[in-house]
Motif scaffolding. Structure first.
Motif, PDB file in Angstrom:
ATOM      1  N   SER A 135       0.834  -1.210   0.000  1.00  0.00           N
ATOM      2  CA  SER A 135       0.000   0.000   0.000  1.00  0.00           C
ATOM      3  C   SER A 135       0.866   1.256   0.000  1.00  0.00           C
ATOM      4  CB  SER A 135      -0.929   0.006   1.220  1.00  0.00           C
ATOM      5  OG  SER A 135      -1.832  -1.070   1.164  1.00  0.00           O
ATOM      6  N   LEU A 136       1.933   1.238   0.771  1.00  0.00           N
ATOM      7  CA  LEU A 136       2.830   2.398   0.826  1.00  0.00           C
ATOM      8  C   LEU A 136       3.501   2.625  -0.517  1.00  0.00           C
ATOM      9  CD1 LEU A 136       4.530   1.915   4.318  1.00  0.00           C
ATOM     10  CD2 LEU A 136       2.791   3.585   3.689  1.00  0.00           C
ATOM     11  N   THR A 137       3.868   1.553  -1.191  1.00  0.00           N
ATOM     12  CA  THR A 137       4.485   1.683  -2.512  1.00  0.00           C
ATOM     13  C   THR A 137       3.523   2.340  -3.495  1.00  0.00           C
ATOM     14  OG1 THR A 137       5.870  -0.265  -2.155  1.00  0.00           O
ATOM     15  CG2 THR A 137       5.532   0.422  -4.435  1.00  0.00           C
ATOM     16  N   LEU A 138       2.255   1.925  -3.450  1.00  0.00           N
ATOM     17  CA  LEU A 138       1.254   2.531  -4.326  1.00  0.00           C
ATOM     18  C   LEU A 138       1.049   4.007  -3.998  1.00  0.00           C
ATOM     19  CD1 LEU A 138      -1.458  -0.282  -4.491  1.00  0.00           C
ATOM     20  CD2 LEU A 138       0.035   0.493  -6.343  1.00  0.00           C
ATOM     21  N   LEU A 139       0.989   4.329  -2.703  1.00  0.00           N
ATOM     22  CA  LEU A 139       0.815   5.721  -2.300  1.00  0.00           C
ATOM     23  C   LEU A 139       1.993   6.576  -2.760  1.00  0.00           C
ATOM     24  CD1 LEU A 139      -0.618   5.302   1.315  1.00  0.00           C
ATOM     25  CD2 LEU A 139      -1.793   6.305  -0.642  1.00  0.00           C
ATOM     26  N   SER A 140       3.211   6.057  -2.590  1.00  0.00           N
ATOM     27  CA  SER A 140       4.399   6.801  -3.018  1.00  0.00           C
ATOM     28  C   SER A 140       4.380   7.035  -4.525  1.00  0.00           C
ATOM     29  CB  SER A 140       5.672   6.039  -2.629  1.00  0.00           C
ATOM     30  OG  SER A 140       5.796   5.948  -1.231  1.00  0.00           O
ATOM     31  N   SER A 141       3.960   6.011  -5.276  1.00  0.00           N
ATOM     32  CA  SER A 141       3.892   6.149  -6.735  1.00  0.00           C
ATOM     33  C   SER A 141       2.874   7.211  -7.140  1.00  0.00           C
ATOM     34  CB  SER A 141       3.522   4.800  -7.372  1.00  0.00           C
ATOM     35  OG  SER A 141       4.511   3.835  -7.124  1.00  0.00           O
ATOM     36  N   ARG A 142       1.738   7.223  -6.447  1.00  0.00           N
ATOM     37  CA  ARG A 142       0.712   8.219  -6.775  1.00  0.00           C
ATOM     38  C   ARG A 142       1.169   9.631  -6.425  1.00  0.00           C
ATOM     39  NH1 ARG A 142      -5.326   5.690  -5.769  1.00  0.00           N
ATOM     40  NH2 ARG A 142      -5.014   3.819  -7.027  1.00  0.00           N
ATOM     41  N   LEU A 162       5.307   9.054   4.788  1.00  0.00           N
ATOM     42  CA  LEU A 162       5.409   7.763   4.109  1.00  0.00           C
ATOM     43  C   LEU A 162       6.811   7.183   4.233  1.00  0.00           C
ATOM     44  CD1 LEU A 162       3.359   8.361   0.838  1.00  0.00           C
ATOM     45  CD2 LEU A 162       2.784   6.821   2.707  1.00  0.00           C
ATOM     46  N   SER A 163       7.802   8.045   4.070  1.00  0.00           N
ATOM     47  CA  SER A 163       9.185   7.602   4.184  1.00  0.00           C
ATOM     48  C   SER A 163       9.479   7.092   5.591  1.00  0.00           C
ATOM     49  CB  SER A 163      10.127   8.756   3.830  1.00  0.00           C
ATOM     50  OG  SER A 163      11.476   8.382   4.000  1.00  0.00           O
ATOM     51  N   ASN A 164       8.974   7.807   6.600  1.00  0.00           N
ATOM     52  CA  ASN A 164       9.193   7.390   7.981  1.00  0.00           C
ATOM     53  C   ASN A 164       8.520   6.054   8.289  1.00  0.00           C
ATOM     54  OD1 ASN A 164      10.782   9.568   8.744  1.00  0.00           O
ATOM     55  ND2 ASN A 164       9.039  10.823   9.333  1.00  0.00           N
ATOM     56  N   ILE A 165       7.316   5.852   7.739  1.00  0.00           N
ATOM     57  CA  ILE A 165       6.614   4.593   7.968  1.00  0.00           C
ATOM     58  C   ILE A 165       7.376   3.433   7.327  1.00  0.00           C
ATOM     59  CG2 ILE A 165       4.498   3.289   7.494  1.00  0.00           C
ATOM     60  CD1 ILE A 165       3.011   6.004   7.590  1.00  0.00           C
ATOM     61  N   GLN A 166       7.870   3.651   6.107  1.00  0.00           N
ATOM     62  CA  GLN A 166       8.647   2.608   5.444  1.00  0.00           C
ATOM     63  C   GLN A 166       9.920   2.292   6.223  1.00  0.00           C
ATOM     64  OE1 GLN A 166       8.713   4.684   1.646  1.00  0.00           O
ATOM     65  NE2 GLN A 166       7.513   3.055   0.695  1.00  0.00           N
ATOM     66  N   ARG A 167      10.536   3.328   6.767  1.00  0.00           N
ATOM     67  CA  ARG A 167      11.750   3.111   7.564  1.00  0.00           C
ATOM     68  C   ARG A 167      11.416   2.360   8.847  1.00  0.00           C
ATOM     69  NH1 ARG A 167      14.768   6.354  11.297  1.00  0.00           N
ATOM     70  NH2 ARG A 167      16.940   5.719  11.296  1.00  0.00           N
ATOM     71  N   LEU A 168      10.271   2.685   9.437  1.00  0.00           N
ATOM     72  CA  LEU A 168       9.842   2.002  10.645  1.00  0.00           C
ATOM     73  C   LEU A 168       9.611   0.515  10.388  1.00  0.00           C
ATOM     74  CD1 LEU A 168       8.954   2.248  13.617  1.00  0.00           C
ATOM     75  CD2 LEU A 168       6.643   2.660  12.771  1.00  0.00           C
ATOM     76  N   LEU A 169       8.988   0.180   9.262  1.00  0.00           N
ATOM     77  CA  LEU A 169       8.761  -1.217   8.913  1.00  0.00           C
ATOM     78  C   LEU A 169      10.083  -1.945   8.716  1.00  0.00           C
ATOM     79  CD1 LEU A 169       5.786  -0.847   6.426  1.00  0.00           C
ATOM     80  CD2 LEU A 169       5.715  -1.926   8.665  1.00  0.00           C
ATOM     81  N   ALA A 199      19.194   9.864  20.463  1.00  0.00           N
ATOM     82  CA  ALA A 199      17.953   9.309  19.922  1.00  0.00           C
ATOM     83  C   ALA A 199      18.004   9.224  18.407  1.00  0.00           C
ATOM     84  CB  ALA A 199      16.768  10.167  20.356  1.00  0.00           C
ATOM     85  N   ASP A 200      17.124   8.390  17.897  1.00  0.00           N
ATOM     86  CA  ASP A 200      16.831   8.311  16.469  1.00  0.00           C
ATOM     87  C   ASP A 200      15.511   9.063  16.305  1.00  0.00           C
ATOM     88  OD1 ASP A 200      15.934   7.490  13.911  1.00  0.00           O
ATOM     89  OD2 ASP A 200      17.167   5.683  14.044  1.00  0.00           O
ATOM     90  N   LEU A 201      15.582  10.337  15.957  1.00  0.00           N
ATOM     91  CA  LEU A 201      14.395  11.200  15.999  1.00  0.00           C
ATOM     92  C   LEU A 201      13.244  10.725  15.109  1.00  0.00           C
ATOM     93  CD1 LEU A 201      15.644  14.886  16.366  1.00  0.00           C
ATOM     94  CD2 LEU A 201      14.518  13.423  18.052  1.00  0.00           C
ATOM     95  N   PRO A 202      13.496  10.206  13.899  1.00  0.00           N
ATOM     96  CA  PRO A 202      12.351   9.702  13.124  1.00  0.00           C
ATOM     97  C   PRO A 202      11.577   8.603  13.850  1.00  0.00           C
ATOM     98  CG  PRO A 202      14.229  10.014  11.675  1.00  0.00           C
ATOM     99  CD  PRO A 202      14.737  10.212  13.080  1.00  0.00           C
ATOM    100  N   LEU A 203      12.282   7.765  14.596  1.00  0.00           N
ATOM    101  CA  LEU A 203      11.588   6.718  15.345  1.00  0.00           C
ATOM    102  C   LEU A 203      10.841   7.288  16.542  1.00  0.00           C
ATOM    103  CD1 LEU A 203      14.189   3.803  15.296  1.00  0.00           C
ATOM    104  CD2 LEU A 203      12.097   4.014  13.953  1.00  0.00           C
ATOM    105  N   ILE A 204      11.464   8.237  17.243  1.00  0.00           N
ATOM    106  CA  ILE A 204      10.771   8.900  18.354  1.00  0.00           C
ATOM    107  C   ILE A 204       9.542   9.631  17.831  1.00  0.00           C
ATOM    108  CG2 ILE A 204      10.947  10.683  20.130  1.00  0.00           C
ATOM    109  CD1 ILE A 204      12.435   8.132  20.821  1.00  0.00           C
ATOM    110  N   ARG A 205       9.676  10.237  16.672  1.00  0.00           N
ATOM    111  CA  ARG A 205       8.541  10.919  16.043  1.00  0.00           C
ATOM    112  C   ARG A 205       7.396   9.939  15.804  1.00  0.00           C
ATOM    113  NH1 ARG A 205       6.591  12.066  10.827  1.00  0.00           N
ATOM    114  NH2 ARG A 205       5.775  14.192  10.597  1.00  0.00           N
ATOM    115  N   GLN A 206       7.715   8.749  15.293  1.00  0.00           N
ATOM    116  CA  GLN A 206       6.677   7.770  15.036  1.00  0.00           C
ATOM    117  C   GLN A 206       6.006   7.315  16.327  1.00  0.00           C
ATOM    118  OE1 GLN A 206       5.831   7.018  11.860  1.00  0.00           O
ATOM    119  NE2 GLN A 206       4.055   5.972  12.733  1.00  0.00           N
TER     120      GLN A 206
END
Length: 222
Positions: free
Chosen positions: A19-26, A50-57, A108-115
């Protein structure tokens, strides 16, 4: 309460990635059709999310080791407050921000703390009722920065509290039970601590303790 079997996590991650790949493409397609979007703050924020979610996964799938660097937490909290303010306003819920001055550095890893904070604020927005309020706050002591998200919603029973951080357990209709489990995983990987204070009818206070960065080099960076 909704239960999901742990062996569904791999397939769930796969579907989320699709789903994230489709969203990024759109998003890329929209940007190519409307170049002005590349400078739009909301468009940029969506792309970053979207980038942060993909990194989190990816983080959840691999070593569970965040990239810890000395950093300040206040700019992140200011950003989250500004981003969530319209969300709470649309729900007729007041959002408050309280930050003690001169917060020390943390590693800290701020993108992860952000999530992690996004998950807590999202939960609070769903728990609060119109006319209610949510507070995002930050304070510190000699060893830790204390982040908290509090709401004045319905709260939780002791039975619910006992399982709230377990993966694939949700007390919300349609919930996946992943949000708080992810927060717990992120904070543990930062050598921190996540706790919940709640009782029925008195809302919830989620607290995160993150170790203060105390090395001489990191102190001088302030």
């Amino acid at each position: 309460m909704t239960h999901y079997t742990p062996n569904s996590s791999a397939s769930l991650r796969h579907e989320i990635n699709n789903s994230l790949t489709l969203l990024s493409s759109r998003l890329q397609l929209l940007a190519s059709k409307h170049p002005f979007l590349k400078k739009d703050p909301d468009f940029i924020e969506i792309r970053n999310d979207l980038s942060n979610i993909q990194r989190l996964l990816s983080y959840d799938r691999t070593s569970h080791q965040p990239q810890l660097i000395p950093c300040r937490i206040q700019p992140l909290l200011d950003e989250l407050y500004a981003s969530f303010l319209p969300v709470f306003h649309s729900q007729k819920v007041e959002l408050f921000l309280h930050i003690e001055p001169d917060l020390p550095l943390i590693r800290a890893d701020l993108p992860l703390i952000r999530q992690a904070m996004i998950n807590l604020l999202k939960n609070a927005s769903e728990a609060a009722s119109p006319g209610g309020h949510v507070t995002l706050s930050a304070s510190f002591n000699s060893t830790h920065i204390i982040l908290s998200v509090s709401d004045d919603g319905t709260g939780m029973t002791p039975e619910q509290q006992a399982h709230i951080f377990e993966p694939f357990v949700s007390y919300k209709k349609g919930g996946t039970g992943l949000g708080l489990a992810i927060v717990q995983s992120i904070i543990s990987a930062h050598h921190g601590h996540l706790s919940l204070e709640t009782s029925p009818g008195r809302g919830c206070i989620f607290r995160i303790l993150l170790p203060v960065s105390l090395s001489p080099v990191e102190k001088s960076a302030k």
